[in-house]
Design an enzyme around this catalytic site. Structure first.
Site, PDB file in Angstrom:
ATOM      1  N   TRP A  81      55.925  76.274 -93.471  1.00 30.50           N
ATOM      2  CA  TRP A  81      55.258  75.739 -92.386  1.00 30.50           C
ATOM      3  C   TRP A  81      54.738  74.358 -92.287  1.00 30.50           C
ATOM      4  CZ3 TRP A  81      50.775  80.297 -92.717  1.00 30.50           C
ATOM      5  CH2 TRP A  81      51.496  81.354 -92.217  1.00 30.50           C
ATOM      6  N   LYS A  82      55.116  73.844 -93.432  1.00 29.18           N
ATOM      7  CA  LYS A  82      54.962  72.013 -93.155  1.00 29.18           C
ATOM      8  C   LYS A  82      53.609  71.989 -93.284  1.00 29.18           C
ATOM      9  CE  LYS A  82      59.757  71.668 -91.834  1.00 29.18           C
ATOM     10  NZ  LYS A  82      60.760  70.956 -91.253  1.00 29.18           N
ATOM     11  N   HIS A 135      62.346  69.206-100.702  1.00 28.19           N
ATOM     12  CA  HIS A 135      62.394  69.461 -99.361  1.00 28.19           C
ATOM     13  C   HIS A 135      62.810  67.815 -98.766  1.00 28.19           C
ATOM     14  CE1 HIS A 135      62.045  69.868 -94.922  1.00 28.19           C
ATOM     15  NE2 HIS A 135      62.130  70.841 -95.160  1.00 28.19           N
ATOM     16  N   GLU A 163      61.865  66.127 -96.365  1.00 25.72           N
ATOM     17  CA  GLU A 163      60.827  65.520 -96.119  1.00 25.72           C
ATOM     18  C   GLU A 163      60.203  64.912 -97.339  1.00 25.72           C
ATOM     19  OE1 GLU A 163      59.139  68.522 -93.493  1.00 25.72           O
ATOM     20  OE2 GLU A 163      60.902  68.267 -92.197  1.00 25.72           O
ATOM     21  N   GLU A 200      70.127  72.530 -96.460  1.00 30.93           N
ATOM     22  CA  GLU A 200      69.319  71.799 -95.379  1.00 30.93           C
ATOM     23  C   GLU A 200      69.773  70.521 -94.933  1.00 30.93           C
ATOM     24  OE1 GLU A 200      65.058  74.062 -94.579  1.00 30.93           O
ATOM     25  OE2 GLU A 200      64.892  72.136 -95.553  1.00 30.93           O
ATOM     26  N   GLY A 251      64.591  70.175 -87.509  1.00 27.21           N
ATOM     27  CA  GLY A 251      63.396  69.858 -86.633  1.00 27.21           C
ATOM     28  C   GLY A 251      63.947  69.145 -85.384  1.00 27.21           C
ATOM     29  N   SER A 283      66.825  74.307 -87.930  1.00 28.03           N
ATOM     30  CA  SER A 283      66.831  74.869 -86.407  1.00 28.03           C
ATOM     31  C   SER A 283      67.175  76.200 -86.567  1.00 28.03           C
ATOM     32  CB  SER A 283      67.650  73.917 -85.832  1.00 28.03           C
ATOM     33  OG  SER A 283      67.163  72.391 -85.511  1.00 28.03           O
ATOM     34  N   GLY A 342      61.524  76.299 -90.355  1.00 27.54           N
ATOM     35  CA  GLY A 342      60.625  75.640 -90.090  1.00 27.54           C
ATOM     36  C   GLY A 342      59.771  76.142 -88.969  1.00 27.54           C
ATOM     37  N   GLY A 343      59.956  75.331 -87.585  1.00 24.78           N
ATOM     38  CA  GLY A 343      59.301  75.516 -86.592  1.00 24.78           C
ATOM     39  C   GLY A 343      59.223  77.078 -86.251  1.00 24.78           C
TER      40      GLY A 343
HETATM   41  P1  13P Z   1      63.152  73.712 -88.391  1.00 22.87           P
HETATM   42  O1  13P Z   1      63.376  75.045 -88.686  1.00 22.87           O
HETATM   43  O2  13P Z   1      62.031  73.261 -87.748  1.00 22.87           O
HETATM   44  O3  13P Z   1      64.199  72.855 -88.111  1.00 22.87           O
HETATM   45  O4  13P Z   1      62.802  73.082 -90.194  1.00 22.87           O
HETATM   46  C1  13P Z   1      63.812  73.336 -91.065  1.00 22.87           C
HETATM   47  C2  13P Z   1      63.122  73.234 -92.436  1.00 22.87           C
HETATM   48  O5  13P Z   1      62.867  71.879 -92.818  1.00 22.87           O
HETATM   49  C3  13P Z   1      62.779  74.100 -93.298  1.00 22.87           C
HETATM   50  O6  13P Z   1      62.348  73.708 -94.479  1.00 22.87           O
END
Ligand code: 13P
Length: 244
Positions: A5-6, A90, A92, A162, A168, A208, A229-230
């Protein structure tokens, strides 16, 4: 099938998600289901998913057991709060917060020491892929982040591939590109830890992943699951992914 969920969702929003999500995945046995809310919602999410098919992950941890590390959280604290998994390294964390392979390694060992299952992330930047350096980057990250684990430790981890250019951006890796990277990671695991261990290793794809592309990804035998993620922020959307 894991949802990262970030920095999204308060405790109240987490509760609402769980209320909506649990009935949609009740009785799922084909996959382990994990949600990774922010630290503040971990304990509550763990309580509200207790006894269900859903487990809770944290998104990061510190490698020391305790100490003067303002803002940090230890593995034991997460385990006590009810987390069973933790995402580590991750992209990020690596790119925004400067996390190194060695820190990822130390965090992975700390997580294992507290009985958490680490989901260790690796993946190349767009420029690295375009320069033909994908395997080199994956080998470096694999070697530095998990290559130093003992065999016993390695059997308890999950790896997430990833590609940074797919996170994203809506640009999902094709199932073939993802599978190729997974194959390479598995070959690194085989070289270091043996064929049986490598075959048993779970490698998730992230970047994605959506309800409409998950089937193609999961059709690849190399892809054991997804880190979303999203599309994991919405109960219906994440349930559609889990129930691909
Ligand atoms: P998205 O699915 O939003 O591209 O994010 C992927 C992610 O970073 C999951 O850790």
């Amino acid at each position: 099938m894991a949802g990262n969920w970030k920095m999204f969702k308060t405790i109240a929003e987490t509760t609402q998600f769980i209320v909506d999500f649990l009935p949609l995945v009740a009785g799922v046995t084909h996959a382990d289901i994990v949600i990774a809310p922010p630290f503040t919602a971990v304990a509550d999410a763990a309580r509200k998913t207790a006894g269900s098919s859903v487990a809770v992950a944290a998104q990061d941890l510190h490698w020391e057991k305790q100490g003067a590390f303002t803002g940090e959280v230890s593995a034991a604290m997460l385990a006590e709060a009810g987390a069973r998994y933790v995402i580590i390294g991750h992209s990020e964390r690596r790119h925004i917060f400067g996390e190194t392979d060695d820190q990822v390694f130390q965090k992975t060992r700390a997580a294992l020491g507290a009985g958490l299952t680490p989901i260790v992330c690796v993946g190349e930047l767009l420029a690295e892929r375009e320069a033909g350096a994908t395997n080199q980057v994956l080998a470096r990250q694999f070697g530095g982040s998990v290559g130093g684990l003992t065999l016993q430790e390695f059997t308890a981890i999950i790896i997430a591939y990833e590609p940074v250019w797919a996170i994203g951006t809506g640009k999902v890796a094709t199932p073939e590109i993802a599978a190729e990277a997974h194959r390479f990671i598995r070959s690194e695991a085989s070289a270091k830890f043996g064929k049986d261990t490598a075959n048993a290793l779970r490698i998730l794809y992230g970047g994605s992943v959506k309800p409409d592309n998950v089937r193609g990804l999961m059709a690849q035998p190399e892809i054991d699951g997804t880190l979303v993620g999203g599309a994991s922020l919405d109960a219906k959307s994440f349930a559609a992914i889990v129930n691909f």
